[in-house]
Write a protein that holds these residues in place. Structure first.
Motif, PDB file in Angstrom:
ATOM      1  N   SER A  19       0.845  -1.192   0.000  1.00 49.64           N
ATOM      2  CA  SER A  19       0.000   0.000   0.000  1.00 49.64           C
ATOM      3  C   SER A  19       0.875   1.234   0.000  1.00 49.64           C
ATOM      4  O   SER A  19       1.974   1.226   0.558  1.00 49.64           O
ATOM      5  CB  SER A  19      -0.900   0.025   1.242  1.00 49.64           C
ATOM      6  OG  SER A  19      -1.744  -1.097   1.301  1.00 49.64           O
ATOM      7  N   CYS A  20       0.361   2.297  -0.598  1.00 46.96           N
ATOM      8  CA  CYS A  20       1.067   3.579  -0.599  1.00 46.96           C
ATOM      9  C   CYS A  20       0.025   4.673  -0.401  1.00 46.96           C
ATOM     10  O   CYS A  20      -0.872   4.829  -1.233  1.00 46.96           O
ATOM     11  CB  CYS A  20       1.803   3.769  -1.905  1.00 46.96           C
ATOM     12  SG  CYS A  20       2.494   5.416  -2.137  1.00 46.96           S
ATOM     13  N   VAL A  21       0.161   5.400   0.702  1.00 47.09           N
ATOM     14  CA  VAL A  21      -0.791   6.446   1.039  1.00 47.09           C
ATOM     15  C   VAL A  21      -0.141   7.807   0.858  1.00 47.09           C
ATOM     16  O   VAL A  21       0.962   8.043   1.369  1.00 47.09           O
ATOM     17  CB  VAL A  21      -1.273   6.305   2.493  1.00 47.09           C
ATOM     18  CG1 VAL A  21      -2.299   7.391   2.810  1.00 47.09           C
ATOM     19  CG2 VAL A  21      -1.875   4.926   2.717  1.00 47.09           C
TER      20      VAL A  21
ATOM     21  N   ASP B 262      -7.376   3.822  -4.837  1.00 43.18           N
ATOM     22  CA  ASP B 262      -8.594   4.333  -4.220  1.00 43.18           C
ATOM     23  C   ASP B 262      -8.395   5.833  -4.098  1.00 43.18           C
ATOM     24  O   ASP B 262      -7.671   6.299  -3.211  1.00 43.18           O
ATOM     25  CB  ASP B 262      -8.804   3.681  -2.851  1.00 43.18           C
ATOM     26  CG  ASP B 262     -10.108   4.089  -2.187  1.00 43.18           C
ATOM     27  OD1 ASP B 262     -10.558   5.233  -2.421  1.00 43.18           O
ATOM     28  OD2 ASP B 262     -10.655   3.292  -1.421  1.00 43.18           O
ATOM     29  N   ASN B 263      -8.999   6.580  -5.003  1.00 43.00           N
ATOM     30  CA  ASN B 263      -8.761   8.021  -5.042  1.00 43.00           C
ATOM     31  C   ASN B 263      -9.258   8.716  -3.773  1.00 43.00           C
ATOM     32  O   ASN B 263      -8.650   9.685  -3.320  1.00 43.00           O
ATOM     33  CB  ASN B 263      -9.419   8.631  -6.270  1.00 43.00           C
ATOM     34  CG  ASN B 263      -8.719   8.213  -7.552  1.00 43.00           C
ATOM     35  OD1 ASN B 263      -7.516   7.980  -7.569  1.00 43.00           O
ATOM     36  ND2 ASN B 263      -9.478   8.096  -8.630  1.00 43.00           N
ATOM     37  N   ALA B 264     -10.335   8.233  -3.212  1.00 38.69           N
ATOM     38  CA  ALA B 264     -10.869   8.847  -1.988  1.00 38.69           C
ATOM     39  C   ALA B 264      -9.889   8.699  -0.834  1.00 38.69           C
ATOM     40  O   ALA B 264      -9.781   9.578   0.022  1.00 38.69           O
ATOM     41  CB  ALA B 264     -12.202   8.228  -1.633  1.00 38.69           C
TER      42      ALA B 264
ATOM     43  N   PHE C 222      -4.235  18.532  -4.318  1.00 35.86           N
ATOM     44  CA  PHE C 222      -5.429  18.904  -5.084  1.00 35.86           C
ATOM     45  C   PHE C 222      -5.879  17.720  -5.935  1.00 35.86           C
ATOM     46  O   PHE C 222      -7.057  17.401  -6.005  1.00 35.86           O
ATOM     47  CB  PHE C 222      -5.125  20.118  -5.959  1.00 35.86           C
ATOM     48  CG  PHE C 222      -6.208  20.457  -6.947  1.00 35.86           C
ATOM     49  CD1 PHE C 222      -6.036  20.219  -8.301  1.00 35.86           C
ATOM     50  CD2 PHE C 222      -7.395  21.021  -6.516  1.00 35.86           C
ATOM     51  CE1 PHE C 222      -7.030  20.531  -9.214  1.00 35.86           C
ATOM     52  CE2 PHE C 222      -8.408  21.340  -7.426  1.00 35.86           C
ATOM     53  CZ  PHE C 222      -8.215  21.093  -8.770  1.00 35.86           C
ATOM     54  N   LYS C 223      -4.909  17.063  -6.585  1.00 33.44           N
ATOM     55  CA  LYS C 223      -5.228  15.917  -7.440  1.00 33.44           C
ATOM     56  C   LYS C 223      -3.997  15.022  -7.552  1.00 33.44           C
ATOM     57  O   LYS C 223      -2.878  15.506  -7.613  1.00 33.44           O
ATOM     58  CB  LYS C 223      -5.645  16.385  -8.837  1.00 33.44           C
ATOM     59  CG  LYS C 223      -6.083  15.264  -9.760  1.00 33.44           C
ATOM     60  CD  LYS C 223      -6.404  15.774 -11.153  1.00 33.44           C
ATOM     61  CE  LYS C 223      -6.785  14.616 -12.078  1.00 33.44           C
ATOM     62  NZ  LYS C 223      -6.959  15.039 -13.478  1.00 33.44           N
ATOM     63  N   ILE C 224      -4.232  13.729  -7.586  1.00 34.01           N
ATOM     64  CA  ILE C 224      -3.166  12.770  -7.841  1.00 34.01           C
ATOM     65  C   ILE C 224      -3.348  12.219  -9.242  1.00 34.01           C
ATOM     66  O   ILE C 224      -4.410  11.670  -9.559  1.00 34.01           O
ATOM     67  CB  ILE C 224      -3.165  11.616  -6.818  1.00 34.01           C
ATOM     68  CG1 ILE C 224      -3.042  12.174  -5.401  1.00 34.01           C
ATOM     69  CG2 ILE C 224      -2.028  10.657  -7.117  1.00 34.01           C
ATOM     70  CD1 ILE C 224      -3.144  11.110  -4.324  1.00 34.01           C
TER      71      ILE C 224
ATOM     72  N   GLY D  24      -7.679   5.096 -14.020  1.00 35.23           N
ATOM     73  CA  GLY D  24      -7.676   3.666 -13.731  1.00 35.23           C
ATOM     74  C   GLY D  24      -7.029   2.786 -14.781  1.00 35.23           C
ATOM     75  O   GLY D  24      -7.013   1.553 -14.638  1.00 35.23           O
ATOM     76  N   THR D  25      -6.455   3.383 -15.835  1.00 28.36           N
ATOM     77  CA  THR D  25      -5.766   2.583 -16.847  1.00 28.36           C
ATOM     78  C   THR D  25      -4.429   2.123 -16.296  1.00 28.36           C
ATOM     79  O   THR D  25      -3.659   2.929 -15.779  1.00 28.36           O
ATOM     80  CB  THR D  25      -5.535   3.403 -18.119  1.00 28.36           C
ATOM     81  OG1 THR D  25      -6.812   3.817 -18.638  1.00 28.36           O
ATOM     82  CG2 THR D  25      -4.822   2.571 -19.166  1.00 28.36           C
ATOM     83  N   SER D  26      -4.150   0.830 -16.417  1.00 30.38           N
ATOM     84  CA  SER D  26      -2.934   0.274 -15.826  1.00 30.38           C
ATOM     85  C   SER D  26      -2.013  -0.324 -16.884  1.00 30.38           C
ATOM     86  O   SER D  26      -2.461  -0.740 -17.961  1.00 30.38           O
ATOM     87  CB  SER D  26      -3.290  -0.785 -14.785  1.00 30.38           C
ATOM     88  OG  SER D  26      -4.065  -1.809 -15.364  1.00 30.38           O
ATOM     89  N   LYS D  27      -0.727  -0.328 -16.553  1.00 30.85           N
ATOM     90  CA  LYS D  27       0.292  -0.936 -17.400  1.00 30.85           C
ATOM     91  C   LYS D  27       1.244  -1.704 -16.490  1.00 30.85           C
ATOM     92  O   LYS D  27       1.444  -1.322 -15.331  1.00 30.85           O
ATOM     93  CB  LYS D  27       1.066   0.125 -18.172  1.00 30.85           C
ATOM     94  CG  LYS D  27       0.242   0.931 -19.141  1.00 30.85           C
ATOM     95  CD  LYS D  27       1.104   1.973 -19.847  1.00 30.85           C
ATOM     96  CE  LYS D  27       0.285   2.823 -20.804  1.00 30.85           C
ATOM     97  NZ  LYS D  27       1.113   3.865 -21.467  1.00 30.85           N
TER      98      LYS D  27
END
Length: 120
Positions: free
Chosen positions: A21-23, A72-74, A29-31, A55-58
Motif C-alpha cells: 500500500s502507498c498512502v 482508491d482516489n478517496a 489537489f489531485k493525484i 484507472g488505466t494500468s500498465k
C-alpha cells in the motif's frame, strides 16, 4: 508538504502473495499517475506497474498476470497486489506519484520504499 508512505513489505516464500500500500498525504489537489518501481541489490530501479487517474494500468512484462495495481482516489492510496511471488521479485519497492498541490502545478514524489524478500 506531500508525503508518500508505503507499507506491506515482508518476507514470504515463493508462490505466496503480498499486498503493498502507498498512502499520499499533505497538500493535495489531485493525484495523477501513480507507479510502483522496484530496485534489487546491484540493479537499476525498474518500473513495475502504473495506473492513471482514470484507472488505466500498465505492467512490466516480468509481472504481467501476477501483479495487479489499483487505487482508491478517496483514500489517496495505491495498492500493488503481488501473487505467485518469485525469488527474482526480491527488491525494495517504491511508490511514485505525480501530484498537483494546486490546479496549475504538478510535482513528482517518491516514497521511502518497502522491502520485499521472496525466499524459501
Amino acid at each position: 508538504q506531500v508525503q508518500l508512505v508505503e507499507s506491506g513489505g515482508g518476507l514470504v516464500q515463493p508462490g505466496e502473495s503480498l499486498r503493498l500500500s502507498c498512502v499520499a498525504s499533505g497538500n493535495i489537489f489531485k493525484i495523477n499517475t501513480m507507479r510502483w518501481y522496484r530496485q534489487a541489490p546491484g540493479a537499476k530501479r525498474e518500473l513495475v506497474a502504473e495506473i492513471s487517474s482514470g484507472g488505466t494500468s500498465k505492467y512490466a512484462d516480468s509481472v504481467k498476470g501476477r501483479f495487479t495495481i489499483s487505487r482508491d482516489n478517496a483514500k489517496k492510496t495505491t495498492y500493488l497486489q503481488m501473487n505467485m511471488l518469485r525469488p527474482e521479485d526480491t527488491a525494495d519497492y517504491y511508490c511514485f506519484a505525480e501530484i498537483q498541490p494546486g490546479l496549475n502545478y504538478e510535482y513528482e514524489y517518491w516514497g521511502q520504499g518497502t522491502q520485499v524478500t521472496v525466499s524459501s
